[in-house]
Design an enzyme around this catalytic site. Structure first.
Site, short mmCIF file in Angstrom:
data_model
loop_
_atom_site.label_atom_id
_atom_site.label_comp_id
_atom_site.label_asym_id
_atom_site.label_seq_id
_atom_site.Cartn_x
_atom_site.Cartn_y
_atom_site.Cartn_z
N TYR A 73 0.85 -1.23 -0.02
CA TYR A 73 0.18 -0.06 0.01
C TYR A 73 0.79 1.32 0.06
O TYR A 73 0.50 2.13 -0.78
CB TYR A 73 -0.92 -0.12 1.37
CG TYR A 73 -2.21 1.00 1.28
CD1 TYR A 73 -3.37 0.80 0.94
CD2 TYR A 73 -1.68 2.49 1.51
CE1 TYR A 73 -4.33 1.60 0.96
CE2 TYR A 73 -2.67 3.33 1.71
CZ TYR A 73 -4.06 2.98 1.27
OH TYR A 73 -5.12 3.74 1.26
N PHE A 126 -6.35 20.86 -23.84
CA PHE A 126 -7.26 19.66 -24.60
C PHE A 126 -8.44 19.39 -23.59
O PHE A 126 -8.70 20.05 -22.68
CB PHE A 126 -6.34 18.40 -24.60
CG PHE A 126 -6.95 17.38 -25.63
CD1 PHE A 126 -7.11 17.68 -26.93
CD2 PHE A 126 -7.35 16.18 -25.16
CE1 PHE A 126 -7.72 16.96 -27.71
CE2 PHE A 126 -7.94 15.43 -26.23
CZ PHE A 126 -8.24 15.67 -27.36
N ASP A 127 -9.29 18.31 -23.95
CA ASP A 127 -10.68 18.40 -23.52
C ASP A 127 -10.95 18.20 -21.89
O ASP A 127 -11.32 19.03 -21.33
CB ASP A 127 -11.40 17.35 -24.23
CG ASP A 127 -10.90 15.80 -24.22
OD1 ASP A 127 -9.86 15.94 -23.73
OD2 ASP A 127 -11.62 15.06 -24.50
N ASP A 217 2.00 20.06 -19.81
CA ASP A 217 1.12 19.00 -19.97
C ASP A 217 2.00 18.09 -21.01
O ASP A 217 1.91 18.31 -22.06
CB ASP A 217 -0.23 19.40 -20.66
CG ASP A 217 -1.07 18.08 -21.08
OD1 ASP A 217 -0.62 16.93 -21.01
OD2 ASP A 217 -2.12 18.37 -21.20
N ALA A 219 1.95 14.72 -21.99
CA ALA A 219 1.26 13.48 -22.41
C ALA A 219 2.33 12.97 -23.71
O ALA A 219 2.57 11.81 -23.66
CB ALA A 219 -0.35 13.81 -22.95
N LYS A 260 0.14 7.95 -23.22
CA LYS A 260 0.56 8.23 -24.51
C LYS A 260 2.14 7.76 -24.47
O LYS A 260 2.58 6.78 -24.38
CB LYS A 260 0.57 9.61 -24.74
CG LYS A 260 -1.02 10.05 -25.02
CD LYS A 260 -1.83 10.01 -23.87
CE LYS A 260 -3.12 10.90 -24.13
NZ LYS A 260 -4.08 10.73 -22.89
N HIS A 452 -18.86 15.32 -25.80
CA HIS A 452 -18.41 14.37 -27.24
C HIS A 452 -18.32 12.89 -26.73
O HIS A 452 -18.55 11.96 -27.63
CB HIS A 452 -17.07 14.70 -27.84
CG HIS A 452 -16.00 15.21 -27.06
ND1 HIS A 452 -16.07 15.91 -25.76
CD2 HIS A 452 -14.76 14.36 -26.68
CE1 HIS A 452 -14.95 15.96 -25.28
NE2 HIS A 452 -14.24 14.98 -25.63
C1 P70 Z 1 -6.88 11.69 -26.72
C2 P70 Z 1 -7.11 11.57 -24.91
C3 P70 Z 1 -6.02 12.84 -23.24
C4 P70 Z 1 -5.21 14.16 -22.57
C5 P70 Z 1 -4.35 14.76 -23.58
C6 P70 Z 1 -3.46 15.83 -23.23
C7 P70 Z 1 -2.72 16.68 -24.03
C8 P70 Z 1 -4.30 15.15 -20.94
C9 P70 Z 1 -5.27 14.28 -21.31
C10 P70 Z 1 -5.84 13.29 -20.34
C11 P70 Z 1 -8.38 11.68 -24.72
C12 P70 Z 1 -9.24 11.12 -25.63
C13 P70 Z 1 -9.81 12.06 -26.44
C14 P70 Z 1 -10.47 11.53 -27.61
C15 P70 Z 1 -10.90 10.01 -27.47
C16 P70 Z 1 -10.31 9.43 -26.43
C17 P70 Z 1 -9.57 9.90 -25.62
N1 P70 Z 1 -6.04 12.67 -24.29
N2 P70 Z 1 -3.56 16.19 -21.71
O1 P70 Z 1 -6.97 10.85 -27.03
O2 P70 Z 1 -5.27 12.37 -20.07
O3 P70 Z 1 -6.85 10.69 -20.73
O4 P70 Z 1 -5.09 10.06 -19.24
O5 P70 Z 1 -6.82 11.36 -18.59
O6 P70 Z 1 -4.36 14.41 -24.90
O7 P70 Z 1 -6.17 12.68 -27.05
P1 P70 Z 1 -6.07 11.07 -19.58
#
Ligand code: P70
Length: 461
Positions: A73, A126-127, A217, A219, A260, A452
């Protein structure tokens, strides 16, 4: 295959069969999914380009490391392994694993929102980042260079910040109302486009001038480092890890979706440069939401895989293959006259659906129309990055106006072959040739946030 596109630097040891469906079946499946590709079952998809997030193939080294997973843990061996790797890459003092990128956002972003009316500024949020900024009570403002939206215009670093705009936003809002500057490396929303070291440095300089924190960020930070090596003077002979470390040296924190460039199916990171008080606050918030800070929603096995994956993703041969494969697909589409974001980015090919389907207005989601047509044509699932994903303004509830109406063909890491890229290109060319037949969509169900993912639609007559 000539040397222009490097071949896979691996052999395939295990395979997953993929099903093919008929067009009639796909018509039914898509209708049942409310015309939202997110609601399709993955087994009904032939080539899945929805995302490069958590969809990559792990190496034999990662799989074998998982056996070593220490499931304690608190303070597991696996944690300390990851800790050493992450500190070595970033040069930072403090880190904790989290379950994925949005876990990092959820724990970290509220820390810098200290009063009402604050904003985060990014090249493009991003979203989920945008959603967590808003959930923290702040607002998200983007400041990317104009060239980013001129699809066919070559610019080596289309993810760069518009520095003048950045400074004018700071002055307009007041520096004490800027929670932080988020550098999205690479810039996902507009094509996996890199940010140059020069631009990162300039952003840092502005941030220091106004005493504002900078956050990476990260990723897709390894892909960003690779582009810097390819395209920026002075970096040709540097090791990717040294470029990554230099990028990190210009920020206070590094948030990462390890799904990623961590080459894992689940995982994330919060890494803090040297602000111990900030790290302690993150730890406090992580405990009720993500878990004790030495596991953060992860198990020991997955932490082991992440420690190995992070280093594999910095391997230049791997990165060359990765970026070449994406470029191969983009080149094929471009040669056929299909409008795409150029130069081609790190993780995906972005098709400009404003140009493919100019007869469909933004609120009827032209890129969704193209995604669905591609699924019907060949069982390929892509994703909309446009008006649908941008959502509504949290204050006015109007659709956010955007220049982006993209279909993203997102390539999972180490999963598909060049021959798959040909299948995708041929199908997309067919859709393009029949573009006049595309129809828009309207909502049947529209969720209030991150719409979306779960919205449903009907075809607009
Ligand atoms: C993607 C996925 C996640 C993401 C990111 C950046 C630059 C943070 C995160 C969050 C999300 C996605 C979009 C469309 C379809 C499926 C999934 N991006 N910052 O594909 O990370 O997902 O691990 O919480 O691109 O780009 P997490």
């Amino acid at each position: 295959m000539n040397n222009k596109y490097s071949a896979e630097p691996f052999r395939i040891k295990m395979v997953e069969p993929i099903k093919e469906t008929t067009r009639a079946e796909r018509e039914m499946l898509l209708k049942n999914a409310g015309y939202n590709p997110f609601s399709l079952k993955s087994e009904d998809v032939y080539i899945d380009l929805l995302t490069d997030s958590g969809t990559g193939a792990m190496s034999q080294e990662q799989w074998s490391a998982m056996i070593l997973g220490d499931e304690a843990y608190a303070g597991s061996k696996s944690f300390y392994k990851l800790d050493a790797v992450v500190k070595n890459i970033t040069g930072y003092k403090y880190m904790m694993p989290v379950h994925q990128g949005r876990g990092a956002e959820q724990v970290f972003l509220p820390q810098l929102v200290t009063k009402p009316g604050m904003v985060y500024i990014s090249n493009i949020h991003f979203d989920t980042t945008r959603a967590h900024v808003e959930l923290a009570g702040a607002r998200a403002i983007d400041s990317v260079i104009k060239e980013c939206f001129i699809m066919d215009h070559y610019h080596p670093f289309k993810g760069n910040f518009d520095l003048e705009k950045l400074e004018s936003i700071i002055l307009e809002k007041g520096a004490d109302h800027v929670a932080g500057i988020i550098m999205t490396l690479t810039n996902n929303s507009a094509g996996g486009q890199p940010v140059s070291m020069e631009n990162i440095k300039a952003v840092r300089k502005i941030a220091l001038k106004y005493n504002i924190k900078t956050i990476i960020d990260g990723a897709r930070y390894a892909e960003n480092a690779y582009f810097i090596k390819q395209r920026e003077k002075g970096y040709e002979n540097k090791a990717i890890i040294d470029i990554a470390r230099e990028m990190c040296s210009y920020a206070d924190a590094f948030l990462m979706s390890a799904k990623k460039d961590g080459l894992v199916n689940m995982g994330g990171l919060i890494v803090i440069n040297d602000d111990e008080a900030l790290f302690n606050k993150c730890k406090e918030r992580a405990i009720p939401y993500e878990g004790f800070p030495t596991y953060g929603g992860m198990n020991g096995r997955d932490i082991e895989a992440m420690a190995v994956g992070l280093m594999e993703a910095l391997d230049e041969r791997y990165l060359k293959y990765r970026i070449d494969q994406v470029r191969y697909l983009g080149d094929r589409l471009r040669e056929a006259g299909i409008p795409i974001q150029y130069p081609i980015g790190g993780h995906a090919v972005f098709v400009d659906c404003k140009q493919v389907a100019p007869h469909i207005p933004p609120h009827q989601f032209p890129a969704l129309a193209v995604c669905n047509a591609l699924y019907l044509e060949a069982g390929i699932r892509a994703v909309e990055i446009g008006s649908l994903l941008m959502g509504r303004d949290p204050d006015t509830h109007e659709n956010v106006p955007t220049e982006m109406e993209y279909m993203r063909l997102t390539i999972p890491r180490r999963v598909y072959t060049y021959r798959h890229m040909d299948v995708i290109a041929d199908a997309m060319i067919h859709v393009y040739e029949h573009r006049n037949e595309l129809k828009g969509y309207e909502f049947v169900y529209e969720p209030p946030m991150l719409r979306h993912f779960t919205a449903t639609f009907k075809i607009k007559d």
